[in-house]
Design an enzyme around this catalytic site. Structure first.
Site, PDB file in Angstrom:
ATOM      1  N   LYS A   1       7.213  -2.221  -4.236  1.00 18.23           N
ATOM      2  CA  LYS A   1       5.892  -2.768  -4.574  1.00 18.23           C
ATOM      3  C   LYS A   1       5.059  -3.164  -3.355  1.00 18.23           C
ATOM      4  CE  LYS A   1       5.050  -2.218  -7.999  1.00 18.23           C
ATOM      5  NZ  LYS A   1       4.808  -0.825  -8.456  1.00 18.23           N
ATOM      6  N   GLY A   2       5.475  -2.691  -2.199  1.00 13.78           N
ATOM      7  CA  GLY A   2       4.721  -3.023  -0.985  1.00 13.78           C
ATOM      8  C   GLY A   2       3.517  -2.110  -0.788  1.00 13.78           C
ATOM      9  N   GLY A   3       3.537  -0.958  -1.483  1.00  8.65           N
ATOM     10  CA  GLY A   3       2.499   0.043  -1.274  1.00  8.65           C
ATOM     11  C   GLY A   3       3.130   1.317  -0.716  1.00  8.65           C
TER      12      GLY A   3
ATOM     13  N   ARG B   1       4.203   4.075  -2.162  1.00  6.55           N
ATOM     14  CA  ARG B   1       3.670   5.352  -2.665  1.00  6.55           C
ATOM     15  C   ARG B   1       2.344   5.683  -1.991  1.00  6.55           C
ATOM     16  NH1 ARG B   1       5.418   9.748  -4.010  1.00  6.55           N
ATOM     17  NH2 ARG B   1       7.077   8.572  -5.042  1.00  6.55           N
TER      18      ARG B   1
ATOM     19  N   ARG C   1       3.912  -6.707   1.904  1.00  8.45           N
ATOM     20  CA  ARG C   1       2.701  -7.414   1.496  1.00  8.45           C
ATOM     21  C   ARG C   1       3.071  -8.860   1.223  1.00  8.45           C
ATOM     22  NH1 ARG C   1       1.778  -4.861  -4.549  1.00  8.45           N
ATOM     23  NH2 ARG C   1      -0.195  -6.011  -4.563  1.00  8.45           N
TER      24      ARG C   1
ATOM     25  N   LYS D   1       0.004   2.548 -10.436  1.00  6.90           N
ATOM     26  CA  LYS D   1      -0.209   1.908  -9.130  1.00  6.90           C
ATOM     27  C   LYS D   1      -1.567   1.236  -9.134  1.00  6.90           C
ATOM     28  CE  LYS D   1       3.585   3.730  -7.622  1.00  6.90           C
ATOM     29  NZ  LYS D   1       4.762   2.921  -7.303  1.00  6.90           N
TER      30      LYS D   1
ATOM     31  N   HIS E   1      -2.820  -7.620 -12.511  1.00  8.32           N
ATOM     32  CA  HIS E   1      -1.699  -8.577 -12.564  1.00  8.32           C
ATOM     33  C   HIS E   1      -2.020  -9.691 -13.552  1.00  8.32           C
ATOM     34  CE1 HIS E   1      -0.221  -7.492  -8.231  1.00  8.32           C
ATOM     35  NE2 HIS E   1      -0.085  -6.506  -9.086  1.00  8.32           N
TER      36      HIS E   1
HETATM   37  P1  A3P Z   1       0.184  -3.121  -7.951  1.00  6.18           P
HETATM   38  O1  A3P Z   1       0.316  -1.982  -8.900  1.00  6.18           O
HETATM   39  O2  A3P Z   1       0.985  -4.286  -8.334  1.00  6.18           O
HETATM   40  O3  A3P Z   1      -1.249  -3.480  -7.635  1.00  6.18           O
HETATM   41  P2  A3P Z   1       4.723   0.775  -4.505  1.00  6.18           P
HETATM   42  O4  A3P Z   1       4.154   2.146  -4.406  1.00  6.18           O
HETATM   43  O5  A3P Z   1       5.572   0.422  -3.337  1.00  6.18           O
HETATM   44  O6  A3P Z   1       5.376   0.555  -5.822  1.00  6.18           O
HETATM   45  O7  A3P Z   1       3.512  -0.229  -4.420  1.00  6.18           O
HETATM   46  C1  A3P Z   1       2.561  -0.312  -5.442  1.00  6.18           C
HETATM   47  C2  A3P Z   1       1.377  -1.063  -4.919  1.00  6.18           C
HETATM   48  O8  A3P Z   1       0.654  -0.277  -4.004  1.00  6.18           O
HETATM   49  C3  A3P Z   1       0.375  -1.427  -5.984  1.00  6.18           C
HETATM   50  O9  A3P Z   1       0.787  -2.626  -6.560  1.00  6.18           O
HETATM   51  C4  A3P Z   1      -0.949  -1.519  -5.207  1.00  6.18           C
HETATM   52  O10 A3P Z   1      -1.379  -2.843  -5.014  1.00  6.18           O
HETATM   53  C5  A3P Z   1      -0.593  -0.920  -3.830  1.00  6.18           C
HETATM   54  N1  A3P Z   1      -1.564   0.030  -3.345  1.00  6.18           N
HETATM   55  C6  A3P Z   1      -1.927   0.128  -2.037  1.00  6.18           C
HETATM   56  N2  A3P Z   1      -2.864   1.040  -1.875  1.00  6.18           N
HETATM   57  C7  A3P Z   1      -3.115   1.569  -3.090  1.00  6.18           C
HETATM   58  C8  A3P Z   1      -4.000   2.583  -3.559  1.00  6.18           C
HETATM   59  N3  A3P Z   1      -4.817   3.208  -2.711  1.00  6.18           N
HETATM   60  N4  A3P Z   1      -4.012   2.867  -4.874  1.00  6.18           N
HETATM   61  C9  A3P Z   1      -3.195   2.208  -5.722  1.00  6.18           C
HETATM   62  N5  A3P Z   1      -2.322   1.248  -5.346  1.00  6.18           N
HETATM   63  C10 A3P Z   1      -2.275   0.927  -4.037  1.00  6.18           C
END
Ligand code: A3P
Length: 314
Positions: free
Chosen positions: A71-73, A75, A154, A277, A281
């Site tokens: 969940k840090g971002g 992906r 994050r 993504k 929240h």
């Molecule tokens: P949330 O869905 O809680 O907002 P991961 O890929 O590690 O699971 O991390 C998911 C998080 O990536 C999302 O958490 C979101 O905040 C973050 N994120 C960062 N850049 C993003 C983007 N361009 N589009 C969508 N989510 C993004």
């Protein structure tokens, strides 16, 4: 006739020997964006194994791994790095180093899950669970002690809420009962520090294990909060860390008002991350938020000292 055909084929393939962008290699992440549930939660996809190798390419063991945090971002970081012509990314979360049942399959199994790449390209895989899995640093070190690692973090409280939100939606989809955030995080009036999502946010404790095997200059920490606000800045730092020529530019990103996040423009196509993504929240009770902030404060300080870097966390 056969000779003519062979000559034509040679001409065609020579022109493609060192392309900067290759659709075969880049398809993986597009698929990933459309079907992240396959990419993120399945480990059975060995789709690459059946593909023919484009001439001059081969599967490489990753030279760089995004090790977390969940969940840090992770992906967004992987998809954005995939813009770079010298980077190819693995489509699936491989879970090689953190799941024993995969680790025993050996390094060739791992390599076979990687996309084809050319000599001028580096391969990156991301498995967010690596950061918090105790056995992972030693195993990665054993594979390549000079590897470059990417870690995206994050604000620990935001990460807990994001973690909760993901599980909440997964449970809803599977028709399982759900609980309010506050009911999980607070037990008998005190913070439930046994909650896995809280433990995953104790970055200092996890980092300690990584620093037993890797030096600080092998681990680049991406600021996940900043990746949301200013993706290009963070991506440029990663390009420098990986010694890659600067190829990612501001026009590779555009802000999507509906999604509320930056999306990607590359190869003449525009795409946002999957709807899972960047989900809204829950609104969390202020007192509970304060309890979380204060619980993480000491851990954060310890983490900043450990990595000689500080972040804008609560
Ligand atoms: P949330 O869905 O809680 O907002 P991961 O890929 O590690 O699971 O991390 C998911 C998080 O990536 C999302 O958490 C979101 O905040 C973050 N994120 C960062 N850049 C993003 C983007 N361009 N589009 C969508 N989510 C993004």
């Amino acid at each position: 006739m056969a000779i003519l055909l062979l000559f034509a084929l040679l001409l065609l393939t020579q022109g493609q020997a060192f392309p900067t962008e290759n659709p075969v290699l880049k398809n993986a992440s597009a698929l990933d964006t459309v079907y992240p549930e396959i990419a993120e939660y399945s480990n059975t996809s060995e789709q690459y194994s059946t593909q023919a190798s484009p001439l001059g390419s081969s599967r490489q063991i990753p030279q760089t791994i995004i090790v977390g945090v969940r969940k840090g971002g992770t992906r967004a970081l992987l998809e954005m790095l995939d813009i770079h012509p010298n980077i190819v990314v693995a489509a699936t979360e491989v879970h090689f180093f953190d799941w024993d049942e995969n680790y025993v399959k050996g390094i060739e199994w791992y390599r076979n899950l990687m996309p084809f790449s050319y000599e001028n390209q580096i391969t990156i895989e991301k498995t967010p669970g690596y950061f918090t899995a105790p056995q992972t640093p030693e195993r990665i070190h054993e594979m390549n002690s000079s590897i470059k690692l990417l870690l995206i973090l994050r604000d620990p409280t935001e990460r807990v809420i994001s973690d909760y939100t993901q599980v909440y939606y997964n449970r809803l989809e599977n028709r399982k009962p759900v609980q309010a955030f506050e009911d999980i995080v607070i037990k008998n009036g005190a913070l439930n520090t046994k909650y896995k999502a809280i433990q995953r946010s104790l970055y200092d404790l996890h980092m300690e294990r990584w620093l037993k095997y890797f030096t600080l200059d092998q681990i680049h920490i991406v600021d996940g909060n900043n990746l949301i606000k200013s993706p290009l800045t963070e991506l440029q730092k990663v390009e420098r860390f990986l010694d890659l020529p600067p190829r990612i530019v501001s026009s590779n990103f555009y802000f999507n008002q509906t999604k509320g996040f930056y999306c990607i423009r590359s190869d003449g196509k525009e795409r946002c991350l999957h709807e899972s993504k960047g989900r809204p929240h829950p609104v969390v009770n202020e007192t509970v938020l304060e309890q979380l902030y204060s619980y993480f404060r000491e851990h954060n300080k310890r983490f900043y000292n450990m990595v000689n870097q500080s972040f804008d966390w609560h």
